[in-house]
Design an enzyme around this catalytic site. Structure first.
Site: not given
Length: 497
Positions: A185-186, A248
Site C-alpha cells: 500500500d504505497h 489507503h
C-alpha cells in the site's frame, strides 16, 4: 522474521541479490519504480551486485529495455533526484526477459536469465492483473523462484471482495510463506504517514490526549481532481469504496487509532493495526443508508476548466460511485463514542490527503464573561501535496482589551518541507522497494489486515445492495453530494475544506 526495524538487515534476512520486476514496461514502472530504483542506486543504498531483471509481454531485449528505462528517467525523475553520472551504471544493472505470464511454460527463459541458483536471495515485484496470479505463481514455482530465499511484493488490486482476495492469497500462500509476502500500500511509504507514528509515539504531549476523553471526532479526506484518466477498464465496477477506502483510508484510520506498539517492528505495528480493523463497527443493511453516502460526478468545472461527467467519460450508464463518505466507529475503550468521518472522491475542488484530529472544548472557559469565543483545538496532518502538520490553538489578539478580551485561532505550523529543507523529498516507492530488497515487512500489509478490511467493506456493499443505495449526483468541482455535508452536520460537525 525479525521484529526490529533497521536499515541494516539482520543475519536472518539478507538483502536480495536480484530483483525481478513484472510489468516492467508499464506506467507504474516508468513513473515510479524505475525512478525509485535509480535514486536508491545513485545514493548507494542497494548493493553493487543487485541485478534488476524486468519482464513483460513486450518483445524487448537488454539494450531496448535500457533505452526505454533511460527515457523514463529523463521524463519522470525530479530535478533534485537527477544524478547524470549515475545513469550509465544504473542501466548496466538492468536486464530483460520477454514473458507471457498467462503461460507458465514461458518461464523457462526467465529461469535461464536468473542463473538457476536457488541460493540467491531474490525479491519479486508483482504488478499483474488478478486473473494472472495463478499462472504467474505456477510459473515462478516452475522456475525455482519459490524457495526460502525468495520474497514477493504484491501490488493491488488484490481481489474485489473477501472471497476473491482469499483466492489470490491462497494461491500466493501455496508458494510463499506469510513472512515472504509483502502486500504493498504505497500510502504507507509516505513520509508524513510515518510522521504520524513519530508524532503520536515520539512526543509525550500527544499520546495522553489521544482518546475519547479529549478527542471529539476524526476526519480523513483523500480528494482527487482527476476523473477516469485512462483507468476506465479498472475503475468502473470498482468504485471509490474499494479503490480508496478499502486500502489507503483504512490503513490511515488504523494508524490514527492503534494502541502504542511495543516497538517499531513488523509484528508489533501490524498486530496493533489489525486490532483496530477488527474493532470497526460493522455498517450493514440496517445502517448503510444512514452512515454512508455514495456519489457520482456530473459535468462541471475543476481548476477553472470545464470537465465532462463520469457517464460522459465512460460513454455508458453506470452505478459506480466516484465519491464515498462514511461515518465509522472503532468500538474499543480508547475510542468509545468518537466518530471517524471518511471521504474520498474524484473531480473534487482540489487534490489533498489529510487527517484532522478535532479536540473537545475546554471544560470551563475563564474568558466567557469577557466576550471571548473559544475554538476547540485541531491537529491537521496534511499528507499531500505538501507535507505539513498544523496545530490550531487559541491566542490573545494584541491590544488593551477595553471592550473585552479578544482571542483568535492561530496555527502552529510544522512544514516538513521547510523543516527538512536539506533533505530530498522521496517517492513512497523508494522506501517500499528498499524494504522489499532488504526484507523488512514493517510498512507492508499482512493477510489478516487485508481480510479485516474486506470484511468491513463487503458489509457496506451488501448494505448498499439491500437498501438500494445508488450514487447521488454531484457537480465536478464541488465537495460531493449535499448528503455528505448532512452526514456530519447532523452531528454538529463541519468538514475541514
Amino acid at each position: 522474521m525479525t521484529d526490529a526495524f533497521a536499515r541494516t538487515p539482520s543475519t536472518a534476512v539478507l538483502p536480495a541479490q536480484r530483483l525481478l520486476l513484472f510489468g516492467a514496461t508499464g506506467d507504474l514502472s516508468q513513473r515510479m519504480l524505475l525512478p525509485s530504483l535509480f535514486s536508491l542506486h545513485a545514493e548507494k543504498l542497494i548493493g553493487p551486485d543487485l541485478r534488476i531483471i524486468g519482464t513483460a509481454r513486450s518483445e524487448l531485449n537488454d539494450e531496448t529495455f535500457r533505452a526505454a528505462a533511460a527515457e523514463a528517467l529523463d521524463k519522470f525523475l525530479s530535478p533534485e533526484a537527477r544524478v547524470p553520472d549515475a545513469i550509465p551504471s544504473f542501466l548496466d544493472r538492468l536486464h530483460y526477459v520477454p514473458l507471457d505470464a498467462s503461460k507458465p511454460e514461458s518461464f523457462s527463459a526467465l529461469n535461464a536469465m536468473m542463473g538457476g541458483d536457488p541460493n540467491q536471495h531474490t525479491a519479486i515485484y508483482l504488478s499483474t492483473a488478478p486473473s494472472l496470479f495463478g499462472s504467474t505463481i505456477a510459473g515462478l514455482q516452475s522456475a525455482g523462484l519459490d524457495g526460502p530465499n525468495c520474497r514477493i511484493g504484491l501490488e493491488k488490486p488484490l481481489g474485489h471482495d473477501l472471497a476473491s482476495s482469499a483466492v489470490i492469497n491462497d494461491a500466493v500462500a501455496a508458494a510463499y510463506a506469510e513472512g515472504q509476502t509483502f502486500r504493498i500500500d504505497h500510502y504507507l511509504g509516505k513520509e508524513t504517514v510515518q510522521n504520524l507514528l513519530a508524532l503520536r509515539f515520539g512526543n509525550r504531549m500527544f499520546e495522553p490526549l489521544w482518546n475519547a476523553e479529549n478527542i471529539e471526532h476524526v476526519q480523513i479526506t483523500v480528494s482527487e481532481t482527476v476523473g477516469l484518466e485512462g483507468r476506465v477498464s479498472y475503475y468502473d465496477g470498482v468504485g471509490a469504496l474499494r479503490d480508496m477506502v478499502q486500502n489507503h483510508m483504512l490503513q490511515l484510520l488504523a494508524l490514527v487509532a492503534m494502541e502504542p506498539p511495543a516497538r517499531f517492528g513488523p509484528r508489533s505495528v501490524r498486530d496493533e493495526k489489525v486490532k483496530v480493523l477488527r474493532s470497526l463497527r460493522r455498517i450493514d443493511r440496517a445502517t448503510a443508508a444512514h452512515e454512508t453516502v455514495r456519489g457520482q460526478y456530473t459535468d462541471g468545472a475543476v481548476g477553472g476548466k470545464a470537465v465532462p461527467g463520469y457517464i460522459d467519460e465512460l460513454k455508458q450508464p453506470s452505478n459506480t460511485e466516484t465519491f464515498v463518505a462514511v461515518k465509522a466507529h472503532v468500538d474499543n475503550w480508547r475510542w468509545h463514542g468518537v466518530p471517524f468521518y471518511l471521504r474520498t472522491g474524484k473531480r473534487l475542488p482540489n487534490r489533498h490527503s489529510e487527517i484532522v484530529i478535532q479536540f473537545r472544548e475546554v471544560p470551563h472557559s475563564i474568558f466567557a464573561g469577557r466576550g471571548a469565543v473559544l475554538q476547540s483545538n485541531r491537529l491537521i496532518i496534511r499528507l499531500q501535496p505538501e507535507e505539513n502538520i498544523r496545530l490550531m490553538t487559541m491566542a490573545k489578539e494584541p491590544g488593551l482589551d477595553r471592550d473585552g478580551i479578544r482571542l483568535r485561532e492561530v496555527p502552529l505550523d510544522l512544514s516538513l518541507t521547510t523543516a527538512f529543507a536539506g533533505f530530498r523529498r522521496r517517492i513512497a516507492y523508494e522506501r517500499l522497494l528498499l524494504d522489499l530488497i532488504e526484507g523488512d515487512p514493517t510498512l507492508f500489509v499482512r493477510r489478516d489486515e487485508v481480510e479485516a478490511q474486506w470484511e468491513w467493506i463487503d458489509a457496506i456493499r451488501d448494505g448498499w445492495e439491500a437498501a438500494n443505495v445508488t450514487p447521488r449526483p454531484y457537480s465536478a468541482g464541488t465537495w460531493g453530494p449535499s448528503a455528505a455535508i448532512a452526514l456530519t452536520e447532523r452531528d454538529g460537525v463541519h468538514w475541514n475544506d
